[in-house]
Design an enzyme around this catalytic site. Structure first.
Site: not given
Lengths: 502, 502
Positions: A199-200, A203-204, A261, A293
């Site tokens: 993925s692109r 939020t990072s 999350d 996380k």
């Protein structure tokens, strides 16, 4: 009849229709305070949240507006005759309410919900309700049912010629943890197929697709991806062209702003995508640390069990590895800086970040042991051999060549400022979340040359006035934002006299 | 700096800001995928959900747009210099996440959440998350804390000259249940102060304020309301001018489209408003029936206990009465038709609906027994005496006179159609929800003359071709919608041969 008008407002994954408050159909359409309508044109039907417009310059009373993405989904031309109908409740509505009421749902219910979500029949508010309800109570059987429903909702990939298709996934939260770009060439050099879709960043400061795009084109279609994998055994492409889990894309778009999350959702999200991508064997990298996380060993153990239970039930051979999540990996945060670190490791350069190298070797080793010939601990040695010999580097060059050149040349942002220690001491901790936020403010990943270059890591001594890290940015506004946040708090904790940790 | 622009789109209780995708500030502002920003102008600050605009005709790149309601809340003139800041997380964010994670919150947490909600610092998605989290687990202590927080968030009313201030509330779901307009004049005629503020309909075909507006002005300010109550002991006004529970208005705006209705939220919503309105004694009318909000005696008993527990703790003397919720009350559904029924009862006319009369007397009787002189069952007889003697009617005329004439003369809609039975039989049941929906589609309450006139009630015999009810509408579009829905299913179940129920 209302004339269809495209409204130049973006509403992302939520379908939004616009109607003039002066439109005579308005009161009947908005009749139940539901805030949703059905838009019809010929045999086309689309459920949308209704917004009212007071300004006739935006929307005349005889028109029906659709937001950018909704207009594209509806697929009709501007000026078409459309009409409104009362919203037929989504067929999964009862299941949604049962879940909100705390009941356990069967797989058919989850399939109905996921189908409605994937087809944009839920409002954002309904998606949020589903997520929170699942977060508050969900059995392992439900997590499995949700995973299956999500995996089947997408367009699956199949690799008929390969009995073993491997993949890895990191559950994230650690900046700079760009191991995939080292693991894929090692594993591919060994000969195991590893068609990696990434993925692109959402939020990072960088996703693997963003970082790989510094080195090569990542937007390849499915056919080209098959050709590349047939030839080089591996690829590192953006997964956006392949709709592996369309419902998950919608769930994530609501989950992220809410900043929730849940474990069950995470397991279903990751495993459904891997299943849909045709993987047979998977290694999950689970960093544990105070700003990662997963924050404790107990948490990690529970989450690992859930991954293993669901993975086993859907036919994925799965290994979970726990890794150090106490600080960023490597030195760079942001696409260009992370690509630099990756290539330094592949090229066996003296300045290659040792932590990135060792983590990548460990993960590649675990994956290689899916090869029956390497079972029982021989994977790590084989991974090291492939990296040290330059075989992995050659494989990476082969993959880059097959994927094609990057769409633009990305260079390090020319605006830079060093953030320095204000007293002598030793680096005690680095707040991953804060560093990621600063890099993000600096412009990463939209400006690939923006980010943070770490000049000290945990355990390093530092003297007052010496740099902790350097912020890079391409643009003035972003540069000021990032420097401002770093000035509030650097994200580094420096203690003691620089000789001994406290 | 961005120039402030008002965007003629209504976003209700959610603050929404618009920014051009071409605006250089965009990427930094939307930086965390949070979808929220802070808008600043001078010392003014406002938190809003961010939508991106692609059409420069709607919003040029150097402007910041605010939706209608958001613009009004921000209180700056168009063209003002504004800038964007990263959203500071609402101070209640931790509490919200703790609730989502299933933990019990203390009163300080609820106060922080309610304060943020009342000041529009939550997005719709965050409000939905809060509602579902509360719905999934909430202790009685939490319900009490939430009630207190909501009551204190509004502008309270005080009645310093009255030691006893009575009120009633029906928890709804039954069309035509317009008892307040009969109870208030009876109780006021007796001399107990009953300053009734009512809502307009949100999802029903008529609220008490809508129906009263057929007879008198209901939009009076707080000072005038005090004068009316001083003179006539009672009033029947719209509560919209008095912000009794601003957080509840936001919660309801999300709850309704979601169609969730949790017990704890209902108790907190009702009792916080009554407490803020300065009531000391309250009767709750709880209709129970298969298509009412409360569907079983067990449900009713549990809900009653919760009302009593919270009411007692916040110092409200409270009685809950269970009533028949199996079919609509009276004959009319919709403002004009319901006003007709109310006046028929007050005027003691022979055609007055007996069920509306008896329910009103029972409720008025319970309220009158808050008067120490009437304790022990004398309330009902006193209520009957005040109604039969015409004292209640005179009091109603006095209240109507003091509130002033209605803003417009409302008459019964001239478009009408009878819905008939398709076979002989006896009316076995009437679906309250469906009848309300049909009346709503016919235009009620926006068109006060729209609605349904019931010509048969449960137990009545009917022959094929004889009318069950008559739909009234003022406008063609609505009329067709309503007739269409009634044609799909009338909402009546007619069984047997008209002589005996099956």
């Amino acid at each position: 009849m209302l004339r269809l008008k495209r409204i130049g407002i973006s509403t992302g994954r939520e379908n939004v229709a616009f109607l003039s408050r002066a439109c005579p159909t308005y009161r009947a359409a908005a009749f139940e305070g539901q805030g949703k309508v059905e838009v019809l044109a010929g045999s086309k039907r689309l459920v949308a949240t209704l917004d009212l417009v007071d300004d006739p310059a935006i929307l005349p009373p005889d028109c029906l507006g659709l937001s950018e993405e909704t207009f594209a989904r509806f697929g009709q031309v501007e000026g078409s005759d459309t009409r409104l109908d009362h919203p037929h409740p989504p067929k999964s509505r009862e299941g949604l309410h049962a879940k909100i009421a705390g009941r356990e749902l069967d797989e058919a219910c989850f399939r109905a919900i996921i189908d409605d979500i994937a087809h944009h029949r839920y409002s954002k508010v309904e998606v949020a309700a589903f997520l929170v309800a699942c977060g508050s109570f969900m059995t392992t059987a439900e997590t499995l049912a949700l995973t299956r429903a999500m995996a089947d909702a997408g367009e699956g990939l199949h690799w008929p010629d390969a009995p073993v298709v491997v993949d890895k996934h990191c559950i994230g939260g650690i900046p700079g943890n760009r191991t995939s770009m080292i693991v894929v060439p090692i594993v591919a050099a060994h000969g195991l197929p590893m068609p990696k879709t990434s993925s692109r960043a959402i939020t990072s400061p960088a996703g693997t697709a963003d970082t790989m795009e510094v080195l090569a084109n990542v937007e390849v279609d499915l056919n080209r991806m098959r050709e590349i994998v047939a030839e080089a055994k591996g690829c590192l492409v953006w997964g956006g062209h392949v709709k592996l889990s369309p419902a998950d894309d919608v769930l994530i778009s609501v989950e992220r702003p809410l900043n929730i999350d849940t474990r069950e959702q995470m397991v279903a999200s990751i495993l459904s995508k891997k299943k849909a991508a045709g993987s047979t064997h998977l290694v999950i990298d689970m960093p544990v640390g105070p700003s990662a996380k997963v924050r404790s060993a107990e948490d990690a153990a529970r989450l690992r069990k859930l991954f293993e239970y669901v993975g086993d039930a859907i036919g994925l051979t799965l290994r979970v590895t726990i890794s150090d999540g106490s600080q960023p990996v490597g030195r760079g945060i942001g696409p260009v800086l992370e690509a630099r670190d990756v290539m330094a490791v592949l090229e066996n350069r003296a300045d290659a970040p040792p932590d990135l190298r060792e983590r990548s070797l460990a993960l590649a080793g675990r994956i290689l042991e899916f090869d029956p010939a390497l079972r029982g601990g021989a994977g790590m040695a084989r991974a090291r051999e492939l990296l040290d010999s330059g075989a992995a580097l050659r494989q990476m060059h082969r993959i880059m060549e097959l994927q094609g050149p990057p769409p633009r040349v990305a260079t390090l942002g020319s605006l830079s400022r060093e953030v320095v220690a204000d007293h002598d001491g030793r680096v005690m901790s680095i707040d991953c979340y804060r560093l990621a936020r600063i890099a993000r403010l600096a412009g990463a990943p939209f400006d690939p040359g923006a980010g943070i270059d770490l000049l000290r890591k945990v355990g390093d001594p530092v003297q007052a006035g010496e740099p902790l890290y350097r912020i890079h940015a391409e643009r003035e506004v972003e540069f000021r934002f990032a420097c401002g946040l770093a000035a509030e708090a650097s994200g580094y904790t420096v203690n003691g006299n620089g000789k001994e940790p406290l």
